[in-house]
Design a protein around this motif. Structure first.
Motif, PDB file in Angstrom:
ATOM      1  N   UNK A  92       0.823  -1.202   0.000  1.00  0.00           N
ATOM      2  CA  UNK A  92       0.000   0.000   0.000  1.00  0.00           C
ATOM      3  C   UNK A  92       0.861   1.258   0.000  1.00  0.00           C
ATOM      4  N   UNK A  93       1.974   1.220   0.746  1.00  0.00           N
ATOM      5  CA  UNK A  93       2.870   2.374   0.760  1.00  0.00           C
ATOM      6  C   UNK A  93       3.491   2.638  -0.597  1.00  0.00           C
ATOM      7  N   UNK A  94       3.921   1.566  -1.294  1.00  0.00           N
ATOM      8  CA  UNK A  94       4.482   1.735  -2.639  1.00  0.00           C
ATOM      9  C   UNK A  94       3.424   2.236  -3.601  1.00  0.00           C
ATOM     10  N   UNK A  95       2.203   1.717  -3.489  1.00  0.00           N
ATOM     11  CA  UNK A  95       1.134   2.132  -4.395  1.00  0.00           C
ATOM     12  C   UNK A  95       0.766   3.599  -4.177  1.00  0.00           C
ATOM     13  N   UNK A  96       0.856   4.083  -2.955  1.00  0.00           N
ATOM     14  CA  UNK A  96       0.621   5.512  -2.716  1.00  0.00           C
ATOM     15  C   UNK A  96       1.657   6.362  -3.457  1.00  0.00           C
ATOM     16  N   UNK A  97       2.900   5.914  -3.452  1.00  0.00           N
ATOM     17  CA  UNK A  97       3.944   6.638  -4.191  1.00  0.00           C
ATOM     18  C   UNK A  97       3.677   6.576  -5.688  1.00  0.00           C
TER      19      UNK A  97
END
Length: 401
Positions: free
Chosen positions: A379-384
């Motif tokens: 989820x953190x990578x997808x936010x970026x």
């Protein structure tokens, strides 16, 4: 201690705490003025030792630690429940998990404390959930034991884990309504017993997580593929950029990737649906392409509120909206997990704050179904990824001088 005595003790304790709070103010007095407060403090200490503590001991004695035959039998039954070499769970009549043993926790891949209070249906494939609720309600109202086959979404190479689930009514002591005891068995055979906790290798989850190196590689692949797509499509329009991003995300992060563009008027328009190989012309792909994104609650919420949404085994069947035949798309696509990402415009770019919404789906039957639900790291990578996509949508990138 009788109930009225216990209430009286509670009132005495409240008064005692209030007096102690007043005495604490004496610490600020000059030494020659502390004598009356010190004498009062000694009186309060004597009261606590001679009155309050004996009352507490009496209460503890009457409650007891349970060393009688009844208590020992109850402890034995709890131990048997936990060590039973079959996954067993106790449900409310609506299918909510009340208790589950060690084997059931391993089967669901969660801790017993996390699962308690959650619907058992949320751990099943979407198409099996309604049947479970109906069967559990029938058993609880006294219609007899039932047996049904259910499937639990699995990580790893397996598509799902099939279990034969037997439901029987059970009346817990002191309750007036039936609960439901659920026993899981592998079709055709019983699971091999596991050593009890505390002996040998500590028990692990039913579905082992991929090694850390594989997780890191997956995250790097997602970032790399999307960065490549953005650089390749940087001179194109918003729709071309979003189509490139959805293709990259479908190849690395999800079974389905959907992009909805937010027009200057605020209207949502679906511009890209990347389907799994072999499903591009299927009925689910057609339903997703034909859907009005404004009728998809998670997409509409992300466009208005700008909040990232990640759901594991979504319980709300309507969260992804419905198709033209009023079928829930979550169930029809077999969604195991979804992530909905608002793509924000850079400050000062003009237009709505959210330029687009990316929706990613992982399904039990898709080629990426073995990846399991979206993790917090993903989820953190997808936010970026969404942030970088927003920068690309803010305008064409200028080459360096």
């Amino acid at each position: 201690m009788a109930g009225e005595d216990w209430d009286e003790l509670g009132e005495d304790l409240r008064d005692f705490r209030a007096r102690i709070a007043e005495l604490e103010g004496a610490r600020g007095l000059a030494p020659d003025r502390r004598a009356p407060a010190l004498e009062a403090a000694l009186i309060e200490l004597r009261y606590a030792a001679d009155v309050l503590w004996p009352h507490y001991e009496e209460r503890a004695r009457r409650a007891g630690t349970g060393t009688g035959p009844g208590r020992r039998e109850e402890q034995l039954l709890r131990l048997l429940f936990q060590r039973l070499p079959l996954p067993v769970a106790l449900l409310d009549r609506d299918g909510t998990l009340r208790r589950l043993n060690q084997e059931a926790a391993r089967l669901l891949g969660v801790g017993a404390g996390y699962a308690a209070g959650r619907p058992l249906a949320s751990f099943l494939r979407p198409e099996d959930r309604a049947a479970l609720r109906t069967q559990a309600a029938a058993v609880a109202r006294g219609d007899g034991a039932r047996s049904t086959e259910v499937r639990l979404p699995a990580a790893g190479p397996a598509r799902d884990e099939r279990r034969q689930m037997t439901l029987v009514a059970l009346r817990p002591p002191g309750e007036t309504r039936n609960a439901v005891l659920a026993v899981f068995q592998a079709p055709g055979h019983l699971p091999a017993p596991r050593p009890p906790a505390g002996y040998g290798t500590p028990p692990g989850p039913a579905r082992p997580a991929p090694p850390a190196a594989e997780r890191e590689t997956l995250l790097l692949d997602i970032a790399d593929e999307v960065a490549t797509a953005l650089l390749t499509a940087r001179t194109g329009g918003p729709e071309e950029i979003l189509r490139a991003v959805t293709r990259a995300l479908r190849a690395t992060a999800a079974d389905w990737a959907i992009a909805d563009l937010v027009e200057d008027s605020g209207r949502l328009r679906r511009c890209a649906v990347a389907a799994p190989p072999g499903h591009e012309d299927g009925a689910v792909a057609a339903a997703l392409r034909a859907q009005d994104p404004a009728a998809c609650p998670v997409v509409a919420g992300a466009a208005v509120g700008g909040v990232v949404t990640v759901r594991v085994r979504p319980e709300d069947a309507d969260c992804l909206g419905r198709d033209g035949e009023d079928n829930a798309l979550v169930t029809r696509a077999g969604v195991v997990s979804l992530a909905c990402l608002p793509v924000r415009r850079p400050e000062g770019a003009g237009g709505p704050a959210v330029a687009a919404v990316l929706t990613l789906l992982r399904t039990a039957d898709g080629p990426g179904g073995g990846a399991g639900p979206f993790s917090m790291a993903e989820a953190g990578v997808l936010e970026r990824v969404a942030r970088h996509t927003g920068l690309a949508l803010g305008g064409p990138l200028r080459p360096p001088p």
